[in-house]
Design a protein around this motif. Structure first.
Motif, PDB file in Angstrom:
ATOM      1  N   ALA A 642      12.822  18.129   1.657  1.00 41.57           N
ATOM      2  CA  ALA A 642      12.099  17.463   2.742  1.00 41.57           C
ATOM      3  C   ALA A 642      11.220  16.346   2.201  1.00 41.57           C
ATOM      4  CB  ALA A 642      11.257  18.471   3.515  1.00 41.57           C
ATOM      5  N   ILE A 643      10.576  16.600   1.075  1.00 38.85           N
ATOM      6  CA  ILE A 643       9.757  15.560   0.444  1.00 38.85           C
ATOM      7  C   ILE A 643      10.625  14.359   0.090  1.00 38.85           C
ATOM      8  CG2 ILE A 643       8.461  14.995  -1.655  1.00 38.85           C
ATOM      9  CD1 ILE A 643       7.455  17.909  -1.630  1.00 38.85           C
ATOM     10  N   GLN A 644      11.742  14.622  -0.570  1.00 36.64           N
ATOM     11  CA  GLN A 644      12.620  13.535  -0.987  1.00 36.64           C
ATOM     12  C   GLN A 644      13.174  12.770   0.216  1.00 36.64           C
ATOM     13  OE1 GLN A 644      14.845  16.573  -3.327  1.00 36.64           O
ATOM     14  NE2 GLN A 644      14.934  15.003  -4.883  1.00 36.64           N
ATOM     15  N   ALA A 645      13.587  13.508   1.259  1.00 30.18           N
ATOM     16  CA  ALA A 645      14.148  12.862   2.443  1.00 30.18           C
ATOM     17  C   ALA A 645      13.100  12.003   3.144  1.00 30.18           C
ATOM     18  CB  ALA A 645      14.707  13.910   3.401  1.00 30.18           C
ATOM     19  N   SER A 646      11.861  12.480   3.195  1.00 25.43           N
ATOM     20  CA  SER A 646      10.784  11.704   3.827  1.00 25.43           C
ATOM     21  C   SER A 646      10.604  10.361   3.138  1.00 25.43           C
ATOM     22  CB  SER A 646       9.464  12.494   3.771  1.00 25.43           C
ATOM     23  OG  SER A 646       9.559  13.701   4.482  1.00 25.43           O
ATOM     24  N   PHE A 647      10.637  10.379   1.815  1.00 23.60           N
ATOM     25  CA  PHE A 647      10.385   9.144   1.081  1.00 23.60           C
ATOM     26  C   PHE A 647      11.604   8.228   1.052  1.00 23.60           C
ATOM     27  CE2 PHE A 647       7.109  11.743  -1.520  1.00 23.60           C
ATOM     28  CZ  PHE A 647       6.258  11.742  -0.427  1.00 23.60           C
ATOM     29  N   LEU A 648      12.801   8.813   1.033  1.00 24.81           N
ATOM     30  CA  LEU A 648      14.000   7.989   1.140  1.00 24.81           C
ATOM     31  C   LEU A 648      14.012   7.251   2.476  1.00 24.81           C
ATOM     32  CD1 LEU A 648      16.702  10.397  -0.336  1.00 24.81           C
ATOM     33  CD2 LEU A 648      16.086   8.154  -1.260  1.00 24.81           C
ATOM     34  N   TRP A 649      13.733   7.992   3.542  1.00 29.44           N
ATOM     35  CA  TRP A 649      13.689   7.327   4.841  1.00 29.44           C
ATOM     36  C   TRP A 649      12.546   6.305   4.881  1.00 29.44           C
ATOM     37  CZ3 TRP A 649      10.397   6.433   8.864  1.00 29.44           C
ATOM     38  CH2 TRP A 649      10.981   5.890  10.011  1.00 29.44           C
ATOM     39  N   GLY A 650      11.445   6.616   4.203  1.00 26.74           N
ATOM     40  CA  GLY A 650      10.320   5.685   4.155  1.00 26.74           C
ATOM     41  C   GLY A 650      10.691   4.358   3.517  1.00 26.74           C
ATOM     42  N   SER A 651      11.498   4.388   2.454  1.00 30.12           N
ATOM     43  CA  SER A 651      11.914   3.127   1.824  1.00 30.12           C
ATOM     44  C   SER A 651      12.817   2.341   2.764  1.00 30.12           C
ATOM     45  CB  SER A 651      12.615   3.404   0.490  1.00 30.12           C
ATOM     46  OG  SER A 651      13.811   4.131   0.687  1.00 30.12           O
ATOM     47  N   HIS A 652      13.653   3.048   3.517  1.00 29.62           N
ATOM     48  CA  HIS A 652      14.481   2.379   4.526  1.00 29.62           C
ATOM     49  C   HIS A 652      13.588   1.755   5.608  1.00 29.62           C
ATOM     50  CE1 HIS A 652      17.538   1.697   7.563  1.00 29.62           C
ATOM     51  NE2 HIS A 652      16.949   2.555   8.379  1.00 29.62           N
ATOM     52  N   ALA A 653      12.563   2.484   6.040  1.00 28.48           N
ATOM     53  CA  ALA A 653      11.659   1.965   7.075  1.00 28.48           C
ATOM     54  C   ALA A 653      10.855   0.768   6.569  1.00 28.48           C
ATOM     55  CB  ALA A 653      10.716   3.080   7.535  1.00 28.48           C
ATOM     56  N   TRP A 654      10.564   0.725   5.282  1.00 26.33           N
ATOM     57  CA  TRP A 654       9.858  -0.436   4.715  1.00 26.33           C
ATOM     58  C   TRP A 654      10.690  -1.700   4.886  1.00 26.33           C
ATOM     59  CZ3 TRP A 654       6.419  -3.671   3.178  1.00 26.33           C
ATOM     60  CH2 TRP A 654       6.632  -4.574   2.138  1.00 26.33           C
ATOM     61  N   PHE A 655      11.941  -1.622   4.564  1.00 19.62           N
ATOM     62  CA  PHE A 655      12.785  -2.808   4.663  1.00 19.62           C
ATOM     63  C   PHE A 655      13.150  -3.141   6.111  1.00 19.62           C
ATOM     64  CE2 PHE A 655      13.730  -1.733   0.172  1.00 19.62           C
ATOM     65  CZ  PHE A 655      13.370  -2.953  -0.390  1.00 19.62           C
ATOM     66  N   THR A 656      13.239  -2.132   6.964  1.00 22.43           N
ATOM     67  CA  THR A 656      13.642  -2.389   8.349  1.00 22.43           C
ATOM     68  C   THR A 656      12.455  -2.595   9.287  1.00 22.43           C
ATOM     69  OG1 THR A 656      13.812   0.001   8.714  1.00 22.43           O
ATOM     70  CG2 THR A 656      15.835  -1.166   8.126  1.00 22.43           C
ATOM     71  N   LEU A 680       4.811  14.144  -9.136  1.00 25.63           N
ATOM     72  CA  LEU A 680       5.894  13.263  -9.584  1.00 25.63           C
ATOM     73  C   LEU A 680       6.612  12.640  -8.395  1.00 25.63           C
ATOM     74  CD1 LEU A 680       7.630  12.221 -11.977  1.00 25.63           C
ATOM     75  CD2 LEU A 680       9.116  14.181 -11.599  1.00 25.63           C
ATOM     76  N   ARG A 681       6.954  13.445  -7.416  1.00 27.02           N
ATOM     77  CA  ARG A 681       7.659  12.935  -6.245  1.00 27.02           C
ATOM     78  C   ARG A 681       6.757  12.127  -5.330  1.00 27.02           C
ATOM     79  NH1 ARG A 681      12.842  11.810  -6.465  1.00 27.02           N
ATOM     80  NH2 ARG A 681      14.141  13.591  -7.007  1.00 27.02           N
ATOM     81  N   SER A 682       5.458  12.359  -5.387  1.00 24.96           N
ATOM     82  CA  SER A 682       4.559  11.681  -4.446  1.00 24.96           C
ATOM     83  C   SER A 682       4.534  10.173  -4.650  1.00 24.96           C
ATOM     84  CB  SER A 682       3.136  12.235  -4.590  1.00 24.96           C
ATOM     85  OG  SER A 682       2.530  11.779  -5.788  1.00 24.96           O
ATOM     86  N   TRP A 683       4.833   9.716  -5.878  1.00 23.57           N
ATOM     87  CA  TRP A 683       4.700   8.274  -6.144  1.00 23.57           C
ATOM     88  C   TRP A 683       5.715   7.455  -5.369  1.00 23.57           C
ATOM     89  CZ3 TRP A 683       0.151   8.149  -7.562  1.00 23.57           C
ATOM     90  CH2 TRP A 683      -0.379   9.045  -8.479  1.00 23.57           C
ATOM     91  N   THR A 684       6.872   8.025  -5.063  1.00 22.19           N
ATOM     92  CA  THR A 684       7.846   7.284  -4.261  1.00 22.19           C
ATOM     93  C   THR A 684       7.277   7.007  -2.881  1.00 22.19           C
ATOM     94  OG1 THR A 684       9.528   8.598  -5.415  1.00 22.19           O
ATOM     95  CG2 THR A 684      10.259   7.242  -3.565  1.00 22.19           C
ATOM     96  N   GLY A 685       6.621   8.009  -2.286  1.00 14.91           N
ATOM     97  CA  GLY A 685       5.994   7.806  -0.986  1.00 14.91           C
ATOM     98  C   GLY A 685       4.804   6.875  -1.073  1.00 14.91           C
ATOM     99  N   LYS A 686       4.009   7.031  -2.113  1.00 23.12           N
ATOM    100  CA  LYS A 686       2.832   6.166  -2.259  1.00 23.12           C
ATOM    101  C   LYS A 686       3.228   4.723  -2.523  1.00 23.12           C
ATOM    102  CE  LYS A 686      -0.152   9.951  -3.736  1.00 23.12           C
ATOM    103  NZ  LYS A 686      -0.825  10.629  -4.862  1.00 23.12           N
TER     104      LYS A 686
END
Length: 962
Positions: A642-656, A680-686
């Motif tokens: 869930a953490i990984q999916a949240s941040f993956l979608w977040g990177s998509h939302a940044w560009f879109t 470690l995983r939090s930095w992708t979201g941050k």
């Protein structure tokens, strides 16, 4: 009189106590302790929460009582307060008592006692005897004097006693409004219950009031039918959380959520359940049990209605409680030969259970009733029921093996192996908590120490990679080592590595651990072994965070020794590890994998395909499975995916450009990172939050996030994290117009003109690097960067990269005609508007170039569009830049270049802007030039205009026009 046990229980929780007068023979005087959130603060404790002792979440209930209180003085009447055990009826009565007394009313109390001797008219005596004046008046009424044993006489009838009580209350209310408060009315002695129920129905118009609390589901002599009712429901989720935070501030969020789920809004349960937990369980350092045991007080709250049931009904309830799903077909099979479903009737009558007529499923009135049923049974009874349920679950192997495991009394390898299979199936569908529980129980049932250690290590690995429960990893690994000191399985190494990376370890140490464990496996390594596959996948993750060729060389060597390599792993190596060097066939395989996700439920697989497609803009095609996986974390299921999916979608939302939704979804992921200790995983979201903050002008937040990334990643040699920081700082500097800083930060990701190996971020930073290079006068570097992107075939990887590479080429070009053609192709691309921030930036650059070539009308069109998009996104600094450039394109601010022959068009534009007071840096922002280039143009313009300072420019330009 109260019996000793009852007085102790009530007094201990600060609700009722006996005054010394009781010992003198006057009788017990129940007092409600002021303060306390729910009237259950320990005696002598300062009431927590609000200073005035107000109740949490009971505003509407207090309003109803206030309205009733206002009516007492005018007309009188009664109100029955109904509620389940522990819902807070006593506390609400306490609040009502305080308000009535504050309003000047006389309050008379009595309380029913479940376990005390039921003396005749005991509760009525408790109401009327303690106060001397009232006792004297009652003694003067022969009916009351006889009923209350003040004098000997013929026992009066109950109707006569009720009439006498009403008359006494009316007489008392003439001098001072009087209200009766009856708690636990269902336990009043029979004589008092009958009389007080009749009194309650006759108080309307008497100027006297009565509030009586009645427990739902209990049989009683107190007949409240026909009285106005107010049912006290459970606390809301927000009120439940507030109560736990105030009373138990040390509880971590996920433990708090679990307690809220179990308590279902019951205040007593919310206050008592944490007492059953150890300190390590409260802090989530140790996993919570599947069923939190009830405290003695909680158990006794529900026990009375259970223990009074027939034996067959109690057995049926135990079967239903341990079956868990409410499947009546299974319950009927399990009780066959001993009882039948008709024995549910006594439990239904007292509202312990109910059968849903729509679904046909059995449900308990409260989850704590289920817990109480189990707690009141013996271990032999529970094992016997589990064996019956295992037989009843035909055709459902997972349910069957769970019950077999609970029924087992000694190690059994057959059951352990079945449990392990169940755990693997659960892990595949993302049910991490149950998978861990199954593996731990399988370890308990393992006869061989090596198997016990292996299964515990596997539980630690599943906890780290699916549930996200890193805090439990050291304990499970320690138990594995105790079971078999020689254990060194890949699963244990993976779990230890994840724990290390998220605590104080660095990338190189984690890499060494995993590489060493894999090297110890016999060759060739068969990746059909799931733990070995996870070891390779985790090593890939470690290499990605390290982002250094040497690490990847070791990984490739390990992979070359493997057989049965799944395509997902090869995809990750090709399109995620080093996407700039992926081949067209790799992208085709990725697209096929993305298309196949429609029917996939495995959250780990969804996240891995998402990771493989992140740098290549494939996340939009898997939005639904990503968001579904992200929501699994809020449900407490697959937290790590869930953490990984949240941040993956977040990177998509940044560009879109979906920045508002980005903040919410990424915020949920960061909450999970904090709860489960996953820095470690939090930095992708941050990273995406820092980018949005920078683009929107929240520079302090962006810088703080980026600085923390730099500090954390640098100290652990996690180059990918420092790339996040560098990219965020690049966006920050571009947003501030600090192009020199932007250039140097972009080059930290990859030097301009190159696409660094194993740095996927280079695909996200192409436009930023080229802009920074052009605006600082490094046109050769910009052109080299575009050439590198084209040589890598990135313009064919995705529509966004096609547009970005084309626009970057336009920016870097010295040929105006060529640049304008490429800009035109970029902004009119059919996919351009899918990426609004990039699209607006490209239109800004296009407008600047058009303005510089004298095409003011089309320039204004693009600059206006760019400004509107930036404003819609909330990208305030960029909207201001577009607005300033739009102002510079206004014909009123551009001189007729034909009238000033000595100056070149560019020199005149720069001189005109300098004359308005703009600095070289500000002029460069508007005209797409570096401050150094602006300075050179002004140096040549000054002698042509006959001036030596900027202050004289305005007059010189005006003179030239004339």
């Amino acid at each position: 009189m109260f019996d000793a046990k009852y007085r102790h229980e009530r007094g201990r929780h600060g609700v009722w106590r006996e005054e010394p007068a009781a010992a003198a023979g006057i009788g017990p005087v129940p007092l409600v302790r002021p303060g306390g959130l729910f009237g259950v603060a320990a005696a002598g404790d300062r009431a927590p929460g609000t200073e005035d002792g107000s109740l949490i979440g009971r505003e509407a209930d207090l309003e109803r009582l206030d309205a009733f209180l206002a009516d007492i003085g005018r007309s009188g009447g009664s109100l029955a307060l109904l509620g389940e055990p522990g819902v807070g009826k006593t506390a609400l009565l306490a609040a009502f008592t305080r308000r009535a007394e504050a309003a000047g009313m006389r309050v008379l109390h009595t309380v029913g006692g479940q376990y005390r001797a039921q003396t005749g008219y005991g509760a009525l005596r408790q109401l009327l005897a303690p106060i001397f004046d009232i006792r004297s008046r009652a003694a003067d009424v022969p009916v009351l004097a006889a009923a209350l044993d003040f004098e000997r006489g013929v026992p009066p009838g109950q109707e006569a006693v009720a009439e006498a009580v009403v008359s006494l209350l009316v007489d008392l209310s003439r001098a001072r409004s009087t209200v009766l408060v009856l708690d636990d009315s269902q336990w009043l002695d029979p004589a008092s219950a009958v009389v007080l129920a009749r009194v309650a129905h006759r108080l309307v118009g008497a100027g006297t009031g009565m509030v009586c609390a009645v427990r739902l589901g209990d049989e009683s002599f107190f007949d409240h039918s026909g009285l106005p009712l107010h049912e006290l429901g459970p606390l809301s989720e927000a009120a439940s959380e507030e109560l736990l935070i105030r009373r138990f501030p040390s509880l971590v969020a996920r433990v708090r959520r679990r307690l809220m789920d179990d308590a279902e809004g019951n205040p007593l349960a919310l206050l008592e359940l944490p007492a059953s937990l150890t300190d390590s369980q409260r802090s989530a350092a140790q996993a919570l049990p599947r069923r939190i045991p009830l405290s003695l007080r909680l158990q006794s709250t529900f026990a009375s209605r259970i223990t009074m049931l027939p034996a067959a009904t109690r057995h049926l309830l135990l079967v239903a409680a341990l079956e868990g799903s409410g499947n009546l077909l299974v319950v009927r099979r399990a009780v066959a030969g001993r009882c039948s479903l008709k024995h549910l009737a006594p439990a239904e009558r007292v509202r312990l259970v109910h059968v849903d007529d729509t679904t046909g499923r059995l449900g308990f009135g409260h989850s704590l009733i289920r817990s109480a049923v189990v707690d009141l049974s013996t271990s032999d009874q529970r094992r016997s029921v589990h064996r019956a349920l295992a037989e009843a679950w035909t055709g459902a192997p997972e349910q069957r093996v769970w019950h077999l495991a609970q029924a087992a009394e000694e190690p059994d390898e057959t059951i352990a192996a079945l449990l392990e299979e169940t755990a693997e199936a659960g892990a595949r569908r993302g049910d991490g908590p149950n998978a861990v529980a199954a593996l731990v129980r399988a370890a308990d049932l393992s006869p061989a120490a090596t198997e016990q250690a292996r299964r515990l290590a596997k539980a630690a690995y599943v906890g780290a990679n699916i549930t996200g429960d890193l805090r439990d990893v050291p304990r499970l690994l320690e138990h594995a080592r105790r079971a078999d000191p020689g254990t060194d399985s890949p699963a244990a190494t993976v779990a230890a590595t994840m724990y290390l990376l998220n605590s104080h370890g660095d990338v190189d140490t984690a890499h060494r651990l995993l590489s060493g464990a894999i090297a110890l496996q016999p060759e060739p390594c068969d990746l059909t072994d799931p733990t070995l596959l996870e070891a390779l996948t985790t090593l890939l993750l470690v290499c990605a965070y390290g982002a250094r060729p040497r690490l990847w060389a070791d990984y490739d060597a390990a992979l070359a020794k493997c057989t049965s390599v799944p395509d997902t792993l090869r995809l990750l190596r090709a399109t995620f590890a080093d996407p700039a060097r992926a081949r067209p066939c790799d992208w085709a395989r990725l697209d096929a994998a993305v298309a196949a996700l429609a029917n996939v439920s495995d959250p780990v697989h969804i996240v891995r395909i998402g990771t493989a497609g992140a740098y290549a803009d494939r996340l939009g095609a898997m939005e639904e499975p990503l968001l579904r996986t992200a929501r699994g974390g809020t449900a407490g299921e697959s937290n790590f995916p869930a953490i990984q999916a949240s941040f993956l979608w977040g990177s998509h939302a940044w560009f879109t450009g979906r920045w508002r939704e980005l903040r919410e979804t990424v915020g949920d992921g960061l909450v999970l990172c904090d709860e489960f200790d996953y820095p470690l995983r939090s930095w992708t979201g941050k990273f995406v939050l820092a980018c949005v903050s920078a683009a929107c002008g929240d520079f302090p937040t962006a810088r703080a996030l980026a600085d923390r990334m730099d500090q954390w990643g640098g100290s652990r040699r996690a180059h990918a994290v420092t790339c996040y920081a560098a990219h965020a700082k690049t966006i920050l500097a571009l947003s501030q117009g600090d192009f020199e800083t932007a250039y140097h930060q972009a080059c930290r990701i990859s030097p301009a003109g190159t696409l660094a190996p194993f740095v996927g971020h280079t695909l996200w930073a192409i436009l930023d690097t080229v802009e920074a290079a052009v605006r600082t006068g490094r046109h050769d570097k910009a052109r080299n960067h575009v050439a590198a992107a084209r040589a890598a075939g990135l313009d064919a990887v995705s529509p966004r990269l096609r547009i970005v590479v084309r626009a970057s080429a336009a920016m870097a070009s010295r040929n105006d005609a060529q640049a304008l053609r490429w800009f035109g192709e970029a902004v009119t691309d059919e996919d351009a508007e899918r990426w609004p921030f990039d699209h607006a930036r490209i239109r800004l650059y296009y407008g600047e170039r058009l303005c510089g070539s004298g095409a003011f009308a089309p320039a204004r069109s693009h600059l206006t569009a760019a400004e509107e998009i930036f404003e819609r996104l909330g990208a305030t600094p960029w909207a201001h830049r577009a607005g300033r450039q739009l102002h510079a394109c206004d014909g009123d601010h551009i001189a007729d270049l034909r009238e000033i022959g000595a100056l070149t068009p560019q020199e005149h534009r720069i001189a005109s802007l300098a004359a308005t007071g703009l600095t070289n840096k500000e002029i460069g922002e508007r005209l797409f030039l570096s401050p150094r280039t602006v300075s050179s143009h002004l140096y040549r313009a000054f002698p042509k205009l006959g001036v030596t300072s900027r202050a004289a420019l305005r007059d010189a330009l005006e003179g030239s026009r004339q």
